[in-house]
Design a protein around this motif. Structure first.
Motif, PDB file in Angstrom:
ATOM      1  N   GLU A 171     -13.470 -16.915 -18.896  1.00 44.17           N
ATOM      2  CA  GLU A 171     -12.511 -16.625 -19.571  1.00 44.17           C
ATOM      3  C   GLU A 171     -12.287 -15.551 -20.059  1.00 44.17           C
ATOM      4  OE1 GLU A 171      -7.926 -18.014 -21.577  1.00 44.17           O
ATOM      5  OE2 GLU A 171     -10.208 -19.393 -21.283  1.00 44.17           O
ATOM      6  N   LEU A 172     -13.490 -15.053 -21.347  1.00 45.09           N
ATOM      7  CA  LEU A 172     -13.149 -14.236 -21.951  1.00 45.09           C
ATOM      8  C   LEU A 172     -14.069 -13.318 -20.816  1.00 45.09           C
ATOM      9  CD1 LEU A 172     -13.499 -13.323 -25.018  1.00 45.09           C
ATOM     10  CD2 LEU A 172     -15.722 -13.405 -25.291  1.00 45.09           C
ATOM     11  N   ASN A 173     -14.763 -13.001 -20.313  1.00 43.25           N
ATOM     12  CA  ASN A 173     -15.180 -12.048 -19.332  1.00 43.25           C
ATOM     13  C   ASN A 173     -14.049 -11.392 -18.356  1.00 43.25           C
ATOM     14  OD1 ASN A 173     -18.388 -11.907 -20.428  1.00 43.25           O
ATOM     15  ND2 ASN A 173     -18.594 -13.662 -18.996  1.00 43.25           N
ATOM     16  N   ALA A 174     -13.044 -12.143 -18.291  1.00 41.30           N
ATOM     17  CA  ALA A 174     -11.516 -12.040 -17.319  1.00 41.30           C
ATOM     18  C   ALA A 174     -10.756 -11.250 -18.285  1.00 41.30           C
ATOM     19  CB  ALA A 174     -11.147 -13.296 -16.972  1.00 41.30           C
ATOM     20  N   ILE A 175     -10.864 -11.275 -19.499  1.00 38.31           N
ATOM     21  CA  ILE A 175      -9.754 -11.209 -20.838  1.00 38.31           C
ATOM     22  C   ILE A 175     -10.476  -9.300 -20.395  1.00 38.31           C
ATOM     23  CG2 ILE A 175      -9.579 -10.624 -22.742  1.00 38.31           C
ATOM     24  CD1 ILE A 175      -8.540 -13.547 -22.657  1.00 38.31           C
ATOM     25  N   ASP A 176     -11.998  -9.061 -20.978  1.00 37.67           N
ATOM     26  CA  ASP A 176     -12.876  -8.233 -21.617  1.00 37.67           C
ATOM     27  C   ASP A 176     -12.886  -7.174 -19.858  1.00 37.67           C
ATOM     28  OD1 ASP A 176     -13.021  -8.736 -24.148  1.00 37.67           O
ATOM     29  OD2 ASP A 176     -15.237  -9.402 -23.427  1.00 37.67           O
ATOM     30  N   SER A 177     -12.611  -8.260 -18.521  1.00 32.58           N
ATOM     31  CA  SER A 177     -12.320  -6.811 -17.281  1.00 32.58           C
ATOM     32  C   SER A 177     -11.019  -6.014 -17.111  1.00 32.58           C
ATOM     33  CB  SER A 177     -13.048  -7.923 -16.389  1.00 32.58           C
ATOM     34  OG  SER A 177     -12.868  -7.039 -15.149  1.00 32.58           O
ATOM     35  N   SER A 178      -9.981  -7.024 -17.414  1.00 33.35           N
ATOM     36  CA  SER A 178      -8.408  -6.672 -17.910  1.00 33.35           C
ATOM     37  C   SER A 178      -8.182  -5.559 -18.634  1.00 33.35           C
ATOM     38  CB  SER A 178      -8.103  -8.049 -17.782  1.00 33.35           C
ATOM     39  OG  SER A 178      -6.862  -7.817 -17.881  1.00 33.35           O
ATOM     40  N   ASP A 179      -9.168  -5.591 -19.758  1.00 33.78           N
ATOM     41  CA  ASP A 179      -9.106  -4.437 -20.856  1.00 33.78           C
ATOM     42  C   ASP A 179      -9.552  -3.085 -19.957  1.00 33.78           C
ATOM     43  OD1 ASP A 179      -7.530  -5.891 -22.628  1.00 33.78           O
ATOM     44  OD2 ASP A 179      -9.444  -6.458 -23.581  1.00 33.78           O
ATOM     45  N   SER A 180     -10.808  -3.411 -19.652  1.00 29.68           N
ATOM     46  CA  SER A 180     -12.073  -2.621 -18.838  1.00 29.68           C
ATOM     47  C   SER A 180     -10.858  -1.826 -17.899  1.00 29.68           C
ATOM     48  CB  SER A 180     -12.844  -2.798 -18.275  1.00 29.68           C
ATOM     49  OG  SER A 180     -13.739  -3.306 -19.068  1.00 29.68           O
ATOM     50  N   GLU A 181     -10.197  -2.152 -17.292  1.00 24.49           N
ATOM     51  CA  GLU A 181      -9.770  -1.703 -15.597  1.00 24.49           C
ATOM     52  C   GLU A 181      -8.323  -1.314 -16.197  1.00 24.49           C
ATOM     53  OE1 GLU A 181      -7.584  -5.272 -13.396  1.00 24.49           O
ATOM     54  OE2 GLU A 181      -9.863  -6.150 -13.009  1.00 24.49           O
ATOM     55  N   VAL A 182      -7.413  -1.547 -17.606  1.00 29.35           N
ATOM     56  CA  VAL A 182      -6.588  -1.121 -18.068  1.00 29.35           C
ATOM     57  C   VAL A 182      -6.934   0.273 -18.566  1.00 29.35           C
ATOM     58  CG1 VAL A 182      -4.797  -0.789 -19.980  1.00 29.35           C
ATOM     59  CG2 VAL A 182      -5.050  -2.745 -18.498  1.00 29.35           C
ATOM     60  N   GLU A 183      -8.364   0.642 -19.438  1.00 24.84           N
ATOM     61  CA  GLU A 183      -8.027   2.486 -19.725  1.00 24.84           C
ATOM     62  C   GLU A 183      -9.031   2.584 -18.403  1.00 24.84           C
ATOM     63  OE1 GLU A 183     -12.588   0.721 -21.400  1.00 24.84           O
ATOM     64  OE2 GLU A 183     -11.352  -0.170 -23.637  1.00 24.84           O
ATOM     65  N   ALA A 184      -9.398   2.408 -17.395  1.00 23.39           N
ATOM     66  CA  ALA A 184      -9.452   3.068 -15.764  1.00 23.39           C
ATOM     67  C   ALA A 184      -8.160   4.036 -15.652  1.00 23.39           C
ATOM     68  CB  ALA A 184     -10.276   2.618 -14.861  1.00 23.39           C
ATOM     69  N   MET A 185      -6.767   2.912 -15.972  1.00 24.21           N
ATOM     70  CA  MET A 185      -5.882   2.955 -15.323  1.00 24.21           C
ATOM     71  C   MET A 185      -5.658   4.653 -15.853  1.00 24.21           C
ATOM     72  SD  MET A 185      -3.901  -0.475 -14.389  1.00 24.21           S
ATOM     73  CE  MET A 185      -5.063  -1.549 -12.984  1.00 24.21           C
ATOM     74  N   ILE A 186      -5.733   3.905 -17.503  1.00 26.55           N
ATOM     75  CA  ILE A 186      -5.178   5.030 -18.047  1.00 26.55           C
ATOM     76  C   ILE A 186      -5.900   6.427 -17.973  1.00 26.55           C
ATOM     77  CG2 ILE A 186      -5.609   6.175 -21.022  1.00 26.55           C
ATOM     78  CD1 ILE A 186      -4.701   3.378 -21.580  1.00 26.55           C
ATOM     79  N   ALA A 187      -7.162   6.224 -17.598  1.00 29.10           N
ATOM     80  CA  ALA A 187      -7.763   8.030 -17.441  1.00 29.10           C
ATOM     81  C   ALA A 187      -7.156   8.084 -16.179  1.00 29.10           C
ATOM     82  CB  ALA A 187      -9.526   7.214 -17.152  1.00 29.10           C
ATOM     83  N   GLN A 188      -6.638   7.378 -14.965  1.00 32.94           N
ATOM     84  CA  GLN A 188      -6.904   7.295 -14.004  1.00 32.94           C
ATOM     85  C   GLN A 188      -5.066   8.630 -14.003  1.00 32.94           C
ATOM     86  OE1 GLN A 188      -6.060   5.108 -11.182  1.00 32.94           O
ATOM     87  NE2 GLN A 188      -4.862   5.857  -9.508  1.00 32.94           N
ATOM     88  N   GLN A 189      -4.274   8.158 -14.983  1.00 28.87           N
ATOM     89  CA  GLN A 189      -2.725   8.660 -15.445  1.00 28.87           C
ATOM     90  C   GLN A 189      -2.983  10.321 -15.814  1.00 28.87           C
ATOM     91  OE1 GLN A 189      -0.233   6.372 -18.583  1.00 28.87           O
ATOM     92  NE2 GLN A 189       0.865   6.071 -16.623  1.00 28.87           N
ATOM     93  N   LYS A 190      -3.937  10.113 -17.139  1.00 29.20           N
ATOM     94  CA  LYS A 190      -4.296  10.670 -17.125  1.00 29.20           C
ATOM     95  C   LYS A 190      -4.439  12.322 -16.166  1.00 29.20           C
ATOM     96  CE  LYS A 190      -5.760   9.804 -21.677  1.00 29.20           C
ATOM     97  NZ  LYS A 190      -7.142   9.520 -22.763  1.00 29.20           N
TER      98      LYS A 190
END
Length: 290
Positions: A171-190
């Protein structure tokens, strides 16, 4: 690019809202995992502890039973099993000269004697090498008590602690993975924002050139349509809406139909007839560009 940026921005905001909701859950999981990982619980450990504890707590009784078995089997008095078998063998040997079946009976008796002699050896070895171990018993009981305390805290059985550790880790890995995906989206958005800005800037430059030419042609045309003092222009201002699909410019058509009139936005000053002539002028101008 603008629509792509907006869609990505919506998804990022949604996930960030979820991340805020999961913030407390993440802290809780990390705290619990620190405690569970400190246990260093192994798969099947609880079952092994139960078996070892049962053996250690019953070792004294077990040794007493085995000692009694050995005494019955091979005690040095005349009542042990092996002594009785030896006496029986002597009687069969005496009967062997008279009864032929005694040969087969002796073979069975000798086979039983050999098996029981082997058993005597194993029992003696076991008794000589097995001792009560109160120190190990105390270690096992302390471990069992600790596992019980942690399991009671989580309202589960001790045997399920390792499974709980794996579930919380996943469960913790899934939450951390979700944060990583958001970071990747933010980079893509930039990257999208940079591409949008580049394209919108180029469009704005081209738009200013085209607007000046367009305004001059419209002005020229409307003056031939009973508006001799008409002036038409395009006001280009900065668009207040970020990442608008029309770019970074906000366009306003400005017109003046009389010499003593102040130039104002198109919708505020023209009459029905003037609007018709202006529409005709735009139609003629655009037709001439084709």
């Amino acid at each position: 690019l603008a629509e792509e940026w907006r869609a990505l921005d919506k998804e990022i905001r949604f996930r960030q809202d979820q991340s805020r909701e999961k913030f407390e859950r993440r802290d809780y999981l990390r705290f619990q995992l620190d405690e569970l990982e400190a246990l260093n619980i192994k798969p099947g450990e609880w079952e092994a502890l139960e078996q070892e504890h049962h053996k250690l707590t019953h070792t004294e009784s077990c040794l007493e039973h085995l000692q009694s078995t050995l005494q019955l089997l091979a005690d040095e008095d005349h009542h042990s099993v092996l002594t009785k078998l030896s006496d029986a063998r002597k009687q069969l040997e005496a009967a062997e000269t008279t009864e032929k079946k005694a040969v087969s009976w002796l073979e069975s008796l000798n086979s039983a004697t050999i098996s029981l002699t082997d058993l005597e050896t194993e029992l003696r070895d076991y008794l000589e090498n097995t001792e009560l171990d109160p120190v190990r018993l105390r270690i096992v009981e302390d471990r069992i008590s600790h596992l019980f305390d942690i399991a009671r805290k989580h309202k589960i059985l001790p045997g399920a602690l390792h499974e709980l550790l794996e579930e919380m880790t996943a469960e913790l890995n899934a939450i951390d993975s979700s944060d990583s995906e958001v970071e990747a989206m933010i980079a893509q958005q930039k990257n999208i924002a940079a591409g949008y800005q580049e394209a919108a800037t180029l469009l704005s430059q081209q738009r200013k050139i085209a607007a000046a030419k367009f305004a001059a042609e419209i002005t020229k045309t409307i003056r031939t349509l009973s508006l001799p003092h008409g002036e038409f222009s395009v006001l280009i201002e900065k668009e207040s809406t970020p990442f608008a699909t029309t770019g970074i410019d906000k366009l306003t058509y400005i017109i003046k139909t009389n010499p003593d009139q102040t130039a104002q936005p198109l919708g505020k000053v023209v009459s029905g007839g003037e609007l018709s002539r202006l529409s005709l002028a735009i139609h003629l101008t655009l037709a001439g560009q084709e």
